[in-house]
Design a protein around this motif. Structure first.
Motif, PDB file in Angstrom:
ATOM      1  N   ASN A 209       0.834  -1.196   0.000  1.00  0.00           N
ATOM      2  CA  ASN A 209       0.000   0.000   0.000  1.00  0.00           C
ATOM      3  C   ASN A 209       0.876   1.256   0.000  1.00  0.00           C
ATOM      4  O   ASN A 209       1.863   1.350   0.735  1.00  0.00           O
ATOM      5  CB  ASN A 209      -0.907   0.013   1.227  1.00  0.00           C
ATOM      6  N   VAL A 210       0.508   2.211  -0.846  1.00  0.00           N
ATOM      7  CA  VAL A 210       1.188   3.511  -0.912  1.00  0.00           C
ATOM      8  C   VAL A 210       0.114   4.585  -0.769  1.00  0.00           C
ATOM      9  O   VAL A 210      -0.871   4.580  -1.504  1.00  0.00           O
ATOM     10  CB  VAL A 210       1.952   3.684  -2.237  1.00  0.00           C
ATOM     11  N   ALA A 211       0.301   5.491   0.171  1.00  0.00           N
ATOM     12  CA  ALA A 211      -0.700   6.525   0.432  1.00  0.00           C
ATOM     13  C   ALA A 211      -0.491   7.738  -0.468  1.00  0.00           C
ATOM     14  O   ALA A 211       0.642   8.072  -0.828  1.00  0.00           O
ATOM     15  CB  ALA A 211      -0.641   6.947   1.901  1.00  0.00           C
ATOM     16  N   TYR A 212      -1.581   8.403  -0.799  1.00  0.00           N
ATOM     17  CA  TYR A 212      -1.519   9.637  -1.597  1.00  0.00           C
ATOM     18  C   TYR A 212      -1.207  10.796  -0.669  1.00  0.00           C
ATOM     19  O   TYR A 212      -1.906  11.055   0.310  1.00  0.00           O
ATOM     20  CB  TYR A 212      -2.865   9.854  -2.290  1.00  0.00           C
ATOM     21  N   PHE A 213      -0.120  11.516  -0.989  1.00  0.00           N
ATOM     22  CA  PHE A 213       0.364  12.599  -0.134  1.00  0.00           C
ATOM     23  C   PHE A 213       0.835  13.732  -1.041  1.00  0.00           C
ATOM     24  O   PHE A 213       2.025  13.877  -1.315  1.00  0.00           O
ATOM     25  CB  PHE A 213       1.507  12.073   0.743  1.00  0.00           C
ATOM     26  N   PRO A 214      -0.100  14.554  -1.539  1.00  0.00           N
ATOM     27  CA  PRO A 214       0.251  15.556  -2.556  1.00  0.00           C
ATOM     28  C   PRO A 214       1.107  16.693  -2.015  1.00  0.00           C
ATOM     29  O   PRO A 214       1.159  16.939  -0.802  1.00  0.00           O
ATOM     30  CB  PRO A 214      -1.115  16.075  -3.010  1.00  0.00           C
ATOM     31  N   ASN A 215       1.771  17.390  -2.932  1.00  0.00           N
ATOM     32  CA  ASN A 215       2.549  18.563  -2.571  1.00  0.00           C
ATOM     33  C   ASN A 215       1.635  19.708  -2.136  1.00  0.00           C
ATOM     34  O   ASN A 215       0.416  19.648  -2.286  1.00  0.00           O
ATOM     35  CB  ASN A 215       3.417  19.012  -3.748  1.00  0.00           C
ATOM     36  N   ALA A 216       2.235  20.752  -1.611  1.00  0.00           N
ATOM     37  CA  ALA A 216       1.469  21.892  -1.121  1.00  0.00           C
ATOM     38  C   ALA A 216       2.276  23.160  -1.370  1.00  0.00           C
ATOM     39  O   ALA A 216       3.139  23.196  -2.246  1.00  0.00           O
ATOM     40  CB  ALA A 216       1.149  21.713   0.364  1.00  0.00           C
TER      41      ALA A 216
END
Length: 412
Positions: A209-216
């Motif tokens: 599993n890889v979580a979605y962690f977008p830039n900011a």
């Protein structure tokens, strides 16, 4: 995996590695995250290691000269950076062996483990100087080092973050980096990806599993381009308006044919590119001969709002290919915080998610026309909507998301 409370983990220092250095030529997600984490806990930001070959090739450059005592003798290798974060420290590791040219096999594996032990020892010494022992290890996209940890390097939690499709980058990085990234994900307690496409690809490749962690964005910094009347930078003084702007690395991601077409079809505009020029080998166009194309060179992140405030429109002229389809560009939320109109190519699922706040065009003719139309149709209501969207995508919000994802992982 041991079960720990999130409140206890928030008391631990974070050791962060990446392929960016704290004083690099352009802003990076890893550095922005490190600064945000360091408001509440110790962060040891580990410089991307220099190799022996790097040292001899670049020994006259400022970055090497400033780090020479640390690189050669391990002196002054821990630098407090209170101007960036209350509990932030930069660690300069000693020189590493240049081994990336070696083929996969026993020799490469042996020397890679030697480098990793050397790097891990440096990190442990840095923590000891701060009277710290237990820690969270956060590898923010540096699969060339510590993708598999030495036996005596035992963090409480291992985090791996992917920020780019290394399998589509230059051969130097993907040669060993592609395989090492999958090892890093399999060895991590939690893995993160900054784009939807990257998340999907890495889950298939790693079977984890890889979580979605977008830039900011540093909203508190970049909102000044919208809220405040900032002075005109010296190097924009003699550039005629309207000014179309781009900020960031000028590299393999840009569509240089598109940039040339924009300038040729809109001779009344000035196109200004702010950032380090690393386009050599990626285009045969002599960019310096385009009369309405200007370069400012690299600027510190703290200077960028001043430029955005005086640009009339912002562009993301990226190629649409295997490299860019996995990108959630760091600069999109910086752009939005300024309130300025934005025209981009539809290079990834993540950039497309910002439509209709931004204009998306694929071919040069439509892109050039969109610039004219967006300049003519812009108004305060549109600007405010962009600004409000950026306020939802802050590094503070991403840090809160990180702890939420970690809590979910440890609760499984």
């Amino acid at each position: 995996m041991n079960n720990f409370s999130i409140s206890s983990l928030k008391q631990l220092p974070i050791v962060m590695t990446s392929m960016s250095r704290w004083d690099g030529d352009f802003s990076s997600a890893s550095w922005s995250l490190a600064k945000t984490f360091s408001r509440d806990q110790v962060v040891l930001y580990v410089d991307y290691p220099f190799t022996l070959l790097d040292y001899f090739r670049e020994r006259k450059k400022k970055a090497i000269r400033l780090r020479k005592p640390a690189l050669l003798w391990g002196k002054n290798n821990l630098k407090p950076l209170p101007e960036y974060g209350t509990y932030l420290y930069a660690l300069t590791p000693p020189l590493m062996l240049p081994i990336n040219w070696l083929p996969e096999g026993m020799i490469y594996g042996f020397l890679a483990r030697w480098n990793d032990r050397r790097l891990a020892k440096s990190i442990k010494k840095g923590l000891k100087r701060l009277k710290l022992e237990d820690f969270i290890f956060f590898n923010s996209f540096n699969p060339l080092y510590l993708s598999q940890l030495p036996k005596n390097f035992k963090p409480r939690v291992i985090v791996y973050q992917s920020r780019d499709n290394i399998r589509a980058l230059e051969p130097y990085l993907r040669k060993h980096g592609a395989g090492n990234e999958i090892k890093a994900i399999r060895n991590a307690d939690i893995s993160l990806a900054t784009s939807r496409q990257l998340q999907e690809d890495l889950q298939i490749l790693s079977k984890k599993n890889v979580a979605y962690f977008p830039n900011a964005a540093d909203f508190n910094l970049f909102k000044s381009a919208y809220e405040t009347k900032l002075s005109l930078p010296d190097d924009l003084q003699n550039i005629p308006s309207p000014i179309i702007g781009y900020t960031g690395n000028i590299c393999h991601r840009q569509d240089y044919d598109l940039i040339a077409y924009i300038c040729a079809s809109n001779p009344e505009i000035s196109l200004v590119l702010v950032g380090p020029r690393n386009h050599q080998g990626h285009t045969h166009i002599d960019l310096d001969k385009i009369p309405n194309l200007y370069f400012t060179g690299p600027k510190g992140i703290e200077q960028l709002p001043q430029y955005l405030a005086h640009f009339d429109l912002l562009i993301l002229p990226f190629l649409c290919n295997e490299v860019t389809r996995s990108i959630y560009p760091l600069k999109i939320n910086e752009y939005l915080a300024s309130g300025k109109p934005i025209v981009a190519t539809p290079f990834s699922e993540d950039i497309r998610s910002f439509y209709p706040l931004i204009r998306l065009e694929n071919d040069p003719e439509s892109f050039a026309l969109a610039i004219k139309q967006e300049l003519e149709s812009d108004n305060p209501d549109k600007a405010e909507k962009r600004y409000v969207e950026a306020s939802k995508n802050t590094w503070e919000g991403r840090v809160a998301l990180f702890w939420k994802l970690l809590d979910q992982t440890f609760s499984l």
